[in-house]
Motif scaffolding. Structure first.
Motif, PDB file in Angstrom:
ATOM      1  N   MET A   1     -82.042 -34.120  -4.889  1.00 22.27           N
ATOM      2  CA  MET A   1     -82.814 -35.325  -5.235  1.00 22.27           C
ATOM      3  C   MET A   1     -83.004 -36.205  -3.998  1.00 22.27           C
ATOM      4  N   THR A   2     -81.876 -36.548  -3.372  1.00 22.06           N
ATOM      5  CA  THR A   2     -81.993 -37.412  -2.198  1.00 22.06           C
ATOM      6  C   THR A   2     -82.665 -36.666  -1.056  1.00 22.06           C
ATOM      7  N   ARG A   3     -82.391 -35.340  -0.967  1.00 21.52           N
ATOM      8  CA  ARG A   3     -83.016 -34.577   0.097  1.00 21.52           C
ATOM      9  C   ARG A   3     -84.529 -34.540  -0.117  1.00 21.52           C
ATOM     10  N   PHE A   4     -84.900 -34.394  -1.394  1.00 21.22           N
ATOM     11  CA  PHE A   4     -86.318 -34.363  -1.706  1.00 21.22           C
ATOM     12  C   PHE A   4     -86.962 -35.685  -1.315  1.00 21.22           C
ATOM     13  N   ARG A   5     -86.262 -36.783  -1.657  1.00 17.30           N
ATOM     14  CA  ARG A   5     -86.814 -38.085  -1.327  1.00 17.30           C
ATOM     15  C   ARG A   5     -86.902 -38.264   0.181  1.00 17.30           C
ATOM     16  N   GLY A   6     -85.878 -37.742   0.903  1.00 18.66           N
ATOM     17  CA  GLY A   6     -85.900 -37.836   2.362  1.00 18.66           C
ATOM     18  C   GLY A   6     -87.118 -37.121   2.922  1.00 18.66           C
ATOM     19  N   LEU A   7     -87.421 -35.958   2.353  1.00 11.35           N
ATOM     20  CA  LEU A   7     -88.579 -35.198   2.791  1.00 11.35           C
ATOM     21  C   LEU A   7     -89.859 -35.986   2.509  1.00 11.35           C
ATOM     22  N   GLY A   8     -89.917 -36.547   1.283  1.00  8.58           N
ATOM     23  CA  GLY A   8     -91.082 -37.341   0.911  1.00  8.58           C
ATOM     24  C   GLY A   8     -91.277 -38.500   1.881  1.00  8.58           C
ATOM     25  N   ASP A   9     -90.178 -39.157   2.239  1.00 11.49           N
ATOM     26  CA  ASP A   9     -90.231 -40.266   3.200  1.00 11.49           C
ATOM     27  C   ASP A   9     -90.817 -39.816   4.517  1.00 11.49           C
ATOM     28  N   ALA A  10     -90.337 -38.652   4.988  1.00 10.17           N
ATOM     29  CA  ALA A  10     -90.796 -38.144   6.272  1.00 10.17           C
ATOM     30  C   ALA A  10     -92.302 -37.893   6.234  1.00 10.17           C
ATOM     31  N   VAL A  11     -92.769 -37.333   5.120  1.00  7.25           N
ATOM     32  CA  VAL A  11     -94.211 -37.065   4.981  1.00  7.25           C
ATOM     33  C   VAL A  11     -94.980 -38.378   5.012  1.00  7.25           C
ATOM     34  N   LEU A  12     -94.460 -39.387   4.275  1.00  6.94           N
ATOM     35  CA  LEU A  12     -95.120 -40.693   4.225  1.00  6.94           C
ATOM     36  C   LEU A  12     -95.219 -41.304   5.614  1.00  6.94           C
ATOM     37  N   THR A  13     -94.100 -41.236   6.358  1.00  4.85           N
ATOM     38  CA  THR A  13     -94.067 -41.836   7.687  1.00  4.85           C
ATOM     39  C   THR A  13     -95.077 -41.151   8.605  1.00  4.85           C
ATOM     40  N   ALA A  14     -95.210 -39.807   8.448  1.00  2.00           N
ATOM     41  CA  ALA A  14     -96.053 -39.048   9.358  1.00  2.00           C
ATOM     42  C   ALA A  14     -97.522 -39.139   8.974  1.00  2.00           C
ATOM     43  N   LEU A  15     -97.801 -39.638   7.780  1.00  2.00           N
ATOM     44  CA  LEU A  15     -99.167 -39.600   7.252  1.00  2.00           C
ATOM     45  C   LEU A  15    -100.168 -40.313   8.164  1.00  2.00           C
ATOM     46  N   VAL A  16     -99.856 -41.559   8.532  1.00  2.00           N
ATOM     47  CA  VAL A  16    -100.815 -42.347   9.318  1.00  2.00           C
ATOM     48  C   VAL A  16    -101.015 -41.767  10.726  1.00  2.00           C
ATOM     49  N   PRO A  17     -99.945 -41.491  11.483  1.00  2.00           N
ATOM     50  CA  PRO A  17    -100.175 -40.916  12.818  1.00  2.00           C
ATOM     51  C   PRO A  17    -100.924 -39.586  12.766  1.00  2.00           C
ATOM     52  N   LEU A  18    -100.571 -38.721  11.798  1.00  2.00           N
ATOM     53  CA  LEU A  18    -101.252 -37.428  11.709  1.00  2.00           C
ATOM     54  C   LEU A  18    -102.724 -37.614  11.363  1.00  2.00           C
ATOM     55  N   GLY A  19    -102.980 -38.569  10.474  1.00  2.00           N
ATOM     56  CA  GLY A  19    -104.359 -38.854  10.092  1.00  2.00           C
ATOM     57  C   GLY A  19    -105.166 -39.322  11.294  1.00  2.00           C
ATOM     58  N   LEU A  20    -104.577 -40.242  12.072  1.00  3.51           N
ATOM     59  CA  LEU A  20    -105.260 -40.759  13.256  1.00  3.51           C
ATOM     60  C   LEU A  20    -105.568 -39.628  14.229  1.00  3.51           C
ATOM     61  N   LEU A  21    -104.562 -38.771  14.419  1.00  8.45           N
ATOM     62  CA  LEU A  21    -104.701 -37.660  15.355  1.00  8.45           C
ATOM     63  C   LEU A  21    -105.839 -36.737  14.902  1.00  8.45           C
ATOM     64  N   ALA A  22    -105.853 -36.447  13.594  1.00 13.26           N
ATOM     65  CA  ALA A  22    -106.898 -35.561  13.055  1.00 13.26           C
ATOM     66  C   ALA A  22    -108.271 -36.215  13.223  1.00 13.26           C
ATOM     67  N   GLY A  23    -108.346 -37.521  12.917  1.00 13.44           N
ATOM     68  CA  GLY A  23    -109.618 -38.237  13.059  1.00 13.44           C
ATOM     69  C   GLY A  23    -110.104 -38.200  14.500  1.00 13.44           C
ATOM     70  N   TRP A  24    -109.174 -38.403  15.428  1.00 14.69           N
ATOM     71  CA  TRP A  24    -109.469 -38.395  16.863  1.00 14.69           C
ATOM     72  C   TRP A  24    -110.042 -37.017  17.245  1.00 14.69           C
ATOM     73  N   GLN A  25    -109.358 -35.950  16.785  1.00 15.54           N
ATOM     74  CA  GLN A  25    -109.787 -34.595  17.111  1.00 15.54           C
ATOM     75  C   GLN A  25    -111.207 -34.336  16.580  1.00 15.54           C
ATOM     76  N   VAL A  26    -111.433 -34.729  15.336  1.00 17.54           N
ATOM     77  CA  VAL A  26    -112.751 -34.509  14.724  1.00 17.54           C
ATOM     78  C   VAL A  26    -113.816 -35.278  15.493  1.00 17.54           C
ATOM     79  N   ALA A  27    -113.514 -36.542  15.828  1.00 22.80           N
ATOM     80  CA  ALA A  27    -114.487 -37.369  16.551  1.00 22.80           C
ATOM     81  C   ALA A  27    -114.826 -36.740  17.898  1.00 22.80           C
ATOM     82  N   SER A  28    -113.847 -36.148  18.559  1.00 22.88           N
ATOM     83  CA  SER A  28    -114.088 -35.510  19.855  1.00 22.88           C
ATOM     84  C   SER A  28    -114.944 -34.261  19.681  1.00 22.88           C
ATOM     85  N   MET A  29    -114.608 -33.467  18.648  1.00 23.05           N
ATOM     86  CA  MET A  29    -115.314 -32.199  18.455  1.00 23.05           C
ATOM     87  C   MET A  29    -116.772 -32.425  18.063  1.00 23.05           C
TER      88      MET A  29
END
Ligand SMILES: Nc1ncnc2c1ncn2[C@@H]1O[C@H](COP(=O)(O)OP(=O)(O)OP(=O)(O)O)[C@@H](O)[C@H]1O
Ligand SMILES: [Mg+2]
Lengths: 259, 242
Positions: A1-29
């Motif tokens: 349960m807590t491990r699952f939540r920890g994983l969920g947290d990690a995904v949440l934290t990474a969401l914005v930077p990964l999104g920005l990175l993907a947007g940047w890549q698309v804009a360049s391409m």
């Protein structure tokens, strides 16, 4: 349960930077973001591979790291010793502290023109600037740390016969250490900042030079890589002080928590 | 230090004509006090009447303006109101500070023994910040006792503790004192505490001894013993008479 939540947290934290990175890549391409303004993330990655394969990246990194460490050891060492002297002795404080408190208001980067006249654009100039930059945070926090050691503890230690070196190593230095480490963390920030400026203005090697040389060929990918390396070095230095804090200040509940 | 005199008659602490002034301010006037070896004297008095000053003179931390203190060469230790533990040293290392020199490997046993005496045998490796207030004060007591002092002075050692912990600490102090046999002087604001622990209660008022009553009640003493209550009432009455 807590491990699952920890994983969920990690995904949440990474969401914005990964999104920005993907947007940047698309804009360049799609060409919306021209490479001469900002290269694609994949281009920066390619530049990293290219420069590390040729060895240029490691050479420049080693040069920059050596400059940073030399400056830190010289400036930090002098700051630490003078901080102890003015913290431990009234005479030392009277002699040193007013002057140093006054001089610290001068931004050390303002000295660049003078430093170039004194040393030229040689290695000494860059090391001098770094040493000067790290000197003040270390001096100020060492002085403050020594001065604010609990006087009741010092009285207790004296009553139990502690004098001289033993009093210093068992009571004064450990008491001052939290403050000294705060100074070290400040100093590391100043160290990288000073080095960036010094290497960008005048150097024929180092990460800053690598970025300036790339500018001439419009290699924004290499410039971006240099910026990221500076960021990583700054983060590394910060983690190093945190590590020291956890190790040396484990007695202090405020630092022990992190493990 | 000379072993010629008879045991019972020898005074561990002898105070004669003791005065102390800070600048023009006279804090203690002509104090005379004889505490027999292994005796327990409680000192009470209003705030600022000079109790701490007297204690510092007794253990030799300050020099008197006139008169003298003779502790027969016994080693004196002082316990403060605050534990004053080194936060960066383990409980065991803090107790070892009380040895008054750099500890050696062979000191570990005596440190451990002293920690057992105060009921903290299993906490030698703990940081002080992980202890409760009462436990910290016990470590401070162990630090004072580890060198087996002949004379222990305590300046409101339990003043910062809650009422229950305080009672625990009082009985601990009495147990340790009876086992080790040092001469004890306890300064306290709590008259009940002074009466419960002392062979004698000395009341200081305006820098002089205003009252010196024996507490002729056998130990262990019971809480609520009417003889203790009577002495407490006597001291309180004198305290508020001024
Ligand atoms: N170092 C000093 N210099 C000047 N005056 C002092 C000094 N130490 C104590 N005094 C004065 O001596 C008087 C007695 O102080 P002392 O600390 O002995 O009182 P006390 O009985 O322990 O009080 P409390 O119960 O509040 O602890 C006070 O008026 C205090 O201001
Ligand atoms: Mg006092």
């Amino acid at each position: 349960m807590t491990r699952f939540r920890g994983l969920g947290d990690a995904v949440l934290t990474a969401l914005v930077p990964l999104g920005l990175l993907a947007g940047w890549q698309v804009a360049s391409m799609t060409g919306a973001l021209p490479a001469r303004i900002l290269p694609a993330p994949t281009a920066v990655f390619d530049a990293a591979l290219e420069l590390s394969a040729s060895g240029a990246l490691w050479e420049n990194l080693a040069v920059s790291a050596a400059r940073a460490m030399t400056g830190l050891v010289i400036g930090g060492g002098i700051g630490f010793v003078l901080g102890l002297v003015s913290g431990l002795s009234r005479l030392g404080e009277r002699l040193l502290d007013p002057t140093l408190q006054m001089v610290r208001n001068v931004p050390h980067l303002a000295l660049i023109p003078l430093v170039i006249i004194w040393f030229g654009v040689e290695e000494e100039a860059r090391i001098f600037l770094v040493a000067l930059g790290v000197f003040f945070p270390i001096y100020l926090n060492t002085h403050h740390g020594v001065r604010t050691v609990d006087p009741q503890l010092i009285e207790m230690a004296r009553i139990y016969g502690m004098r001289g070196l033993r009093l210093f190593s068992r009571v004064i230095l450990p008491g001052a250490l939290p403050s000294i480490l705060v100074g070290l963390r400040f100093a590391l920030g100043v160290m990288w900042l000073t080095l960036i400026v010094a290497e960008t203005i005048a150097a024929s090697s180092g990460i800053g030079h690598m970025a300036m040389a790339a500018r001439e060929f419009m290699r924004t990918d290499v410039i971006m890589l240099s910026i990221l390396i500076y960021a990583a070095l700054g983060k590394l230095a910060d983690s190093a002080t945190r590590f020291l804090e956890r190790r040396w200040l484990s007695w202090n509940a405020a630092y022990a928590g992190g493990r | 230090m000379d072993g010629a005199g008879s045991e019972a008659a020898s005074s561990a602490v002898e105070v004669t004509g003791l005065s102390k002034a800070f600048g023009a301010r006279n804090v203690l006037h002509d104090i005379n006090l004889a505490i027999p070896k292994g005796g327990f004297v409680s000192i009470v008095g209003r705030s600022g009447c000079g109790k701490s000053t007297l204690l510092r003179l007794l253990v030799g931390l300050d020099a008197p303006s006139s008169g003298r203190v003779d502790a027969g060469g016994a080693q004196a230790r002082l316990v403060f109101q605050e534990p004053r533990l080194l936060p960066w040293a383990s409980v065991g290392a803090n107790v070892a500070v009380g040895l008054g020199r750099a500890p050696t490997a062979s000191d570990a046993a005596v440190v451990q023994e002293t920690l057992s005496l105060v009921g903290l045998a299993d906490r030698a490796k703990a940081w002080p910040s992980t202890l409760s207030g009462g436990q910290r004060q016990r470590v401070a007591l162990a630090r004072a006792l580890v060198s087996h002092p002949g004379f222990l002075a305590l300046d409101e050692p339990f003043g910062a503790l809650d009422a229950l912990t305080r009672l625990d600490m009082q009985s601990l102090l009495e147990t340790v004192w009876r086992r080790q046999g040092f001469t004890a002087v306890l300064v306290t604001h709590d008259v009940a505490e002074a009466v419960a622990l002392g062979d004698r209660v000395v009341l200081i008022d305006d820098g002089r001894i205003a009252l010196d009553v024996p507490v002729a009640v056998e130990r262990p003493r019971m809480h609520g013993d009417p003889r203790l209550a009577a002495i407490e009432a006597q001291v309180l009455q004198r305290l508020f008479q001024a």
